[in-house]
Scaffold this active site. Structure first.
Site, mmCIF file in Angstrom:
data_model
loop_
_atom_site.group_PDB
_atom_site.id
_atom_site.type_symbol
_atom_site.label_atom_id
_atom_site.label_comp_id
_atom_site.label_asym_id
_atom_site.label_seq_id
_atom_site.Cartn_x
_atom_site.Cartn_y
_atom_site.Cartn_z
ATOM 1 C CB THR A 49 10.092 18.756 -5.653
ATOM 2 O OG1 THR A 49 8.717 18.501 -5.955
ATOM 3 C CG2 THR A 49 10.939 18.206 -6.778
ATOM 4 C CB THR A 50 9.926 22.090 -3.108
ATOM 5 O OG1 THR A 50 9.558 21.957 -4.464
ATOM 6 C CG2 THR A 50 10.855 23.270 -2.899
#
Length: 276
Positions: A49-50
């Site tokens: 992520t992100t």
């Protein structure tokens, strides 16, 4: 003359899809065709992520943090999550890291194979659709917790503008306007960009905005890694324009991150958005 080491089927012109060709000749090599034991394996593999992307007047910027997690453990601090798909497009990965990287490599080969067979590059919509097909083929693994949800962006030469596409685990494809984010910190990153984004941003200002968004995501999401000052690990940032795409040098990203961190010493919640 010695016989070719390759079977005749390998030398015969066929589909322009490398994934379809591989599925016909060696289906076991496709990530989605591999046998996986029953059960949920989501917590057994590192997750990335992100990813954040935003368009500007001359193209599109995509950036990703460097943290991979495995449950509550930081599995890797300097993972790369943003990759060039071809000369004019880029893909960022969220979800099961190992499968996501494999899918990116297959997607890169898919685009290169098409160009060699057809003598031209795929359209931006064609690229987005090919990636959707690869995600759809991974649905069986996604149901076992091994989901891959990429973010795709690039410069559309026909439309003369940057474009961004998001996906769901079933291969659903959605074109986004102005900016988007995926991953566990995406909610906070998009909230940050809602206040920082403007249509008249320059490329450098857009990079600054997406790095600010990643900082805000890391501030509220434990799975997202912010700029690591002691280890000098900073987000991976790609900029794509009509001249092609390139990864922004780490020193340039570091300079932007250092300015952001210095300003956060005075205002921890980040810059205030204009009310006009």
């Amino acid at each position: 003359m010695s016989e070719s080491r390759l079977p005749t089927s390998y030398m015969t012109p066929g589909t322009s899809s490398f994934a379809d060709f591989l599925g016909a000749q060696a289906p076991d090599l496709l990530p989605s065709r591999r046998a996986v034991p029953t059960g949920n394996a989501g917590d057994l593999a590192p997750h990335g992520t992100t990813i954040v992307a935003a368009t500007f007047a001359g193209g599109v910027v995509m950036a990703g943090d460097r943290r991979a997690t495995m449950g509550n453990i930081i599995a890797q601090r300097d993972i790369q999550k943003v990759f060039p798909a071809d000369e004019f497009s880029v893909v960022g990965i969220a979800g099961t890291a190992g499968l996501a990287v494999e899918m990116v490599r297959l997607f890169q080969t898919e685009l290169e194979h098409y160009e060699k067979i057809e003598g031209t590059t795929l359209s931006m919509d064609g690229k987005a659709n090919r990636l959707a097909a690869l995600i759809r083929a991974n649905l069986g693994l996604a149901m076992q917790g091994l989901a891959v949800v990429p973010l795709f962006g690039g410069f559309d030469l026909a439309a003369d503008q940057g474009r961004i596409f998001s996906y769901d685990v079933t291969g659903g494809r959605y074109e986004e306007t102005a900016f988007h984010s995926v991953g566990s910190g995406s909610l906070f990153a998009r909230g940050s960009l809602k206040k920082l984004y403007r249509e008249d941003l320059t490329a450098v200002e857009t990079v600054t905005a997406v790095v600010q968004a990643l900082y805000d995501a890391a501030d509220d999401d434990s799975a997202t890694g912010g700029p690591d000052i002691t280890r000098r690990i900073f987000p991976v940032v790609h900029v794509i324009t009509a001249d092609g795409g390139h990864r922004m040098p780490d020193d340039d990203v570091a300079a932007i991150a250092d300015r952001i961190l210095a300003s956060r010493m005075q205002r921890p919640d980040g810059p205030a958005a204009s009310l006009t």
